[in-house]
Design an enzyme around this catalytic site. Structure first.
Site, PDB file in Angstrom:
ATOM      1  N   LEU A 174      -2.996  -3.337  18.508  1.00  0.00           N
ATOM      2  CA  LEU A 174      -2.723  -2.017  17.939  1.00  0.00           C
ATOM      3  C   LEU A 174      -1.732  -2.167  16.795  1.00  0.00           C
ATOM      4  O   LEU A 174      -0.668  -2.761  16.960  1.00  0.00           O
ATOM      5  CB  LEU A 174      -2.144  -1.084  19.001  1.00  0.00           C
ATOM      6  CG  LEU A 174      -1.706   0.310  18.507  1.00  0.00           C
ATOM      7  CD1 LEU A 174      -2.907   1.117  18.028  1.00  0.00           C
ATOM      8  CD2 LEU A 174      -0.942   1.060  19.607  1.00  0.00           C
ATOM      9  N   ILE A 176       0.520   0.091  14.555  1.00  0.00           N
ATOM     10  CA  ILE A 176       1.082   1.435  14.368  1.00  0.00           C
ATOM     11  C   ILE A 176       1.611   1.546  12.953  1.00  0.00           C
ATOM     12  O   ILE A 176       2.602   0.912  12.589  1.00  0.00           O
ATOM     13  CB  ILE A 176       2.203   1.714  15.384  1.00  0.00           C
ATOM     14  CG1 ILE A 176       1.710   1.532  16.817  1.00  0.00           C
ATOM     15  CG2 ILE A 176       2.752   3.129  15.176  1.00  0.00           C
ATOM     16  CD1 ILE A 176       2.799   1.705  17.865  1.00  0.00           C
ATOM     17  N   GLY A 181      -4.394  -1.787   5.871  1.00  0.00           N
ATOM     18  CA  GLY A 181      -5.049  -2.698   6.805  1.00  0.00           C
ATOM     19  C   GLY A 181      -4.868  -4.167   6.512  1.00  0.00           C
ATOM     20  O   GLY A 181      -5.618  -4.999   7.024  1.00  0.00           O
ATOM     21  N   SER A 201      -2.180   8.624   6.467  1.00  0.00           N
ATOM     22  CA  SER A 201      -2.607   8.751   5.076  1.00  0.00           C
ATOM     23  C   SER A 201      -4.128   8.783   4.998  1.00  0.00           C
ATOM     24  O   SER A 201      -4.803   7.833   5.397  1.00  0.00           O
ATOM     25  CB  SER A 201      -2.073   7.588   4.234  1.00  0.00           C
ATOM     26  OG  SER A 201      -2.726   7.521   2.979  1.00  0.00           O
ATOM     27  N   GLU A 203      -5.910   8.646   2.297  1.00  0.00           N
ATOM     28  CA  GLU A 203      -6.328   7.639   1.319  1.00  0.00           C
ATOM     29  C   GLU A 203      -6.439   6.266   1.976  1.00  0.00           C
ATOM     30  O   GLU A 203      -7.393   5.520   1.744  1.00  0.00           O
ATOM     31  CB  GLU A 203      -5.339   7.588   0.150  1.00  0.00           C
ATOM     32  CG  GLU A 203      -5.417   8.766  -0.792  1.00  0.00           C
ATOM     33  CD  GLU A 203      -6.474   8.593  -1.866  1.00  0.00           C
ATOM     34  OE1 GLU A 203      -6.896   7.451  -2.099  1.00  0.00           O
ATOM     35  OE2 GLU A 203      -6.867   9.600  -2.479  1.00  0.00           O
ATOM     36  N   GLN A 204      -5.451   5.920   2.791  1.00  0.00           N
ATOM     37  CA  GLN A 204      -5.475   4.619   3.451  1.00  0.00           C
ATOM     38  C   GLN A 204      -6.624   4.527   4.443  1.00  0.00           C
ATOM     39  O   GLN A 204      -7.327   3.506   4.501  1.00  0.00           O
ATOM     40  CB  GLN A 204      -4.137   4.371   4.152  1.00  0.00           C
ATOM     41  CG  GLN A 204      -2.975   4.138   3.202  1.00  0.00           C
ATOM     42  CD  GLN A 204      -1.657   3.947   3.930  1.00  0.00           C
ATOM     43  OE1 GLN A 204      -1.517   4.295   5.105  1.00  0.00           O
ATOM     44  NE2 GLN A 204      -0.684   3.404   3.231  1.00  0.00           N
ATOM     45  N   CYS A 357      16.357   0.133  -5.127  1.00  0.00           N
ATOM     46  CA  CYS A 357      16.181  -0.479  -3.809  1.00  0.00           C
ATOM     47  C   CYS A 357      16.351  -1.997  -3.877  1.00  0.00           C
ATOM     48  O   CYS A 357      16.954  -2.604  -2.984  1.00  0.00           O
ATOM     49  CB  CYS A 357      14.822  -0.118  -3.235  1.00  0.00           C
ATOM     50  SG  CYS A 357      14.666   1.613  -2.713  1.00  0.00           S
TER      51      CYS A 357
END
Length: 386
Positions: A174, A176, A181, A201, A203-204, A357
């Site tokens: 799994l 999460i 992918g 999402s 789109e994903q 960031c």
């Protein structure tokens, strides 16, 4: 005699003001000069930047940058010096008290609100992310130990996770917060496992279902993690925990515990912060990751108490600096193909996000942790993989 314009008069007034002197003194502690000639020096291009930064913190500083009111040739170096000198902790704007209280008292990552980050951030378009990320579209920190390129660093990270989980052919895994992918595809290709991925999402999910459904034993589910009930041999969560929120950490761990077989392993990969007293950055919350929150090490382990044994903790946060700089290089190189879709304000917003960031990770203000967790403890002990 030439009289100064209103803008010039305002700029001169700013330079003589107490706020200008205070701001300049703060920046001096980080070896940053106002209108200096070094790449990390801040260049003021419009009045009001200093007052906005002092009254609204990074929200004001970021919005001023998006508007083009200031610049720095090397924005990542500017933020590295600013954060390393801890200057952001010296400015505590009273106008942000409401934001701080809201993030601490309210559950801003409820089931209803959890979908907002997918719609606002991850659904910008698969083509946009494909142009910025590696060939597998891995939107998390790479592992640069022996890597020279972004593609190599991301594959090294994916393989590291597979080895830490001791994947074997036929296992069901799994994922999460599966993104596009990349982990599931790599694990299925190289380790012979079957994968189920959860994403919020559209789109994903559409990308994954279209690209992978006929070639690999990989399933995308467009659903909140709290709705999952199946059990799996292994669980992985890479770059998802930052969207969970402290009020949901325990429930998240309970879901993982419920979905993991008794002899299984759970790998949690998450950005984290050093101090529990700090609140969510208001600029990041407004423009990049709505409702996000970075955990501390203690909050992760507190949430896991009684549910999991912490077998291993691995910090390679410095590698996120390199990853973000590689994303920024790709973003800049490919920006011309997106000028019809996004405006110049978006361009400056995205530069600010990536480079600020990068500077924060370089300064070691924020971390990247990989936890390996088991339900009852690995008999004989867990062997560290690196």
């Amino acid at each position: 005699m030439n009289l100064p314009t209103l803008d010039t008069q305002k700029t001169v007034f700013d330079e003589r003001s107490s706020s200008h002197r205070f701001f300049a003194g703060l920046l001096k502690q980080a070896d940053i000069n106002i209108n200096g000639n070094r790449p990390w020096d801040i260049q003021l291009k419009a009045p009001g930047v200093i007052d906005s930064a002092l009254s609204r913190g990074n929200l004001g500083l970021g919005e001023s940058y998006m508007n083009g009111d200031w610049d720095a040739e090397s924005l990542d170096q500017f933020f590295y010096r600013l954060v390393r000198a801890q200057l952001h902790h010296r400015v505590n704007p009273t106008k942000l008290i409401y934001h701080s209280l809201r993030s601490k008292l309210l559950n801003r990552q409820s089931v209803k609100r959890a979908w907002e980050v997918g719609e606002k951030h991850y659904d910008l378009g698969n083509e946009f992310y494909a142009a910025m990320l590696d060939k597998r579209m891995t939107y998390t920190c790479g592992y640069w130990k022996d890597a020279e390129t972004l593609d190599d660093a991301q594959e090294a990270k994916l393989d590291l996770i597979c080895r830490k989980l001791d994947l074997k052919p036929g296992m069901r895994v799994l994922d999460i917060g599966c993104g596009w992918g990349s982990f599931m595809a790599y694990a299925a290709e190289h380790y012979g496992v079957e994968c189920v991925g959860l994403t919020i999402s559209k789109e994903q999910a559409e990308f994954g279902q279209r690209v992978m459904k006929n070639d690999l034993p990989v399933e995308f589910r467009l659903q909140d993690y709290r709705d999952e009930t199946e059990q799996f041999d292994r669980i992985v969560s890479v770059g998802m925990f930052e969207h969970v929120g402290r009020k949901n950490y325990r429930e998240y761990m309970e879901v993982a515990n419920r979905c993991l077989k008794e002899d299984g392993l759970f790998l949690l990969h998450t950005i984290g912060k050093n101090l529990s007293t700090t609140s969510t950055d208001p600029w990041i919350d407004k423009y990049i990751f709505p409702n996000g929150e970075l955990p501390t090490l203690g909050r992760v382990t507190d949430a896991a108490e009684g549910l999991f044994v912490v077998e291993d903790v691995h910090n390679f946060g410095a590698d996120y600096d390199k990853t973000l700089m590689a994303w920024h290089e790709n973003f800049e190189a490919n920006w011309p193909q997106f000028t019809d879709l996004f405006d110049h304000t978006f361009y400056r917003m995205w530069r600010y996000y990536l480079l600020s960031c990068a500077g924060a990770f370089r300064a070691r203000e924020i971390q990247l942790w990989q936890f390996v967790l088991s339900k009852q403890g690995v008999l004989g002990g867990y062997e560290r993989i690196s």
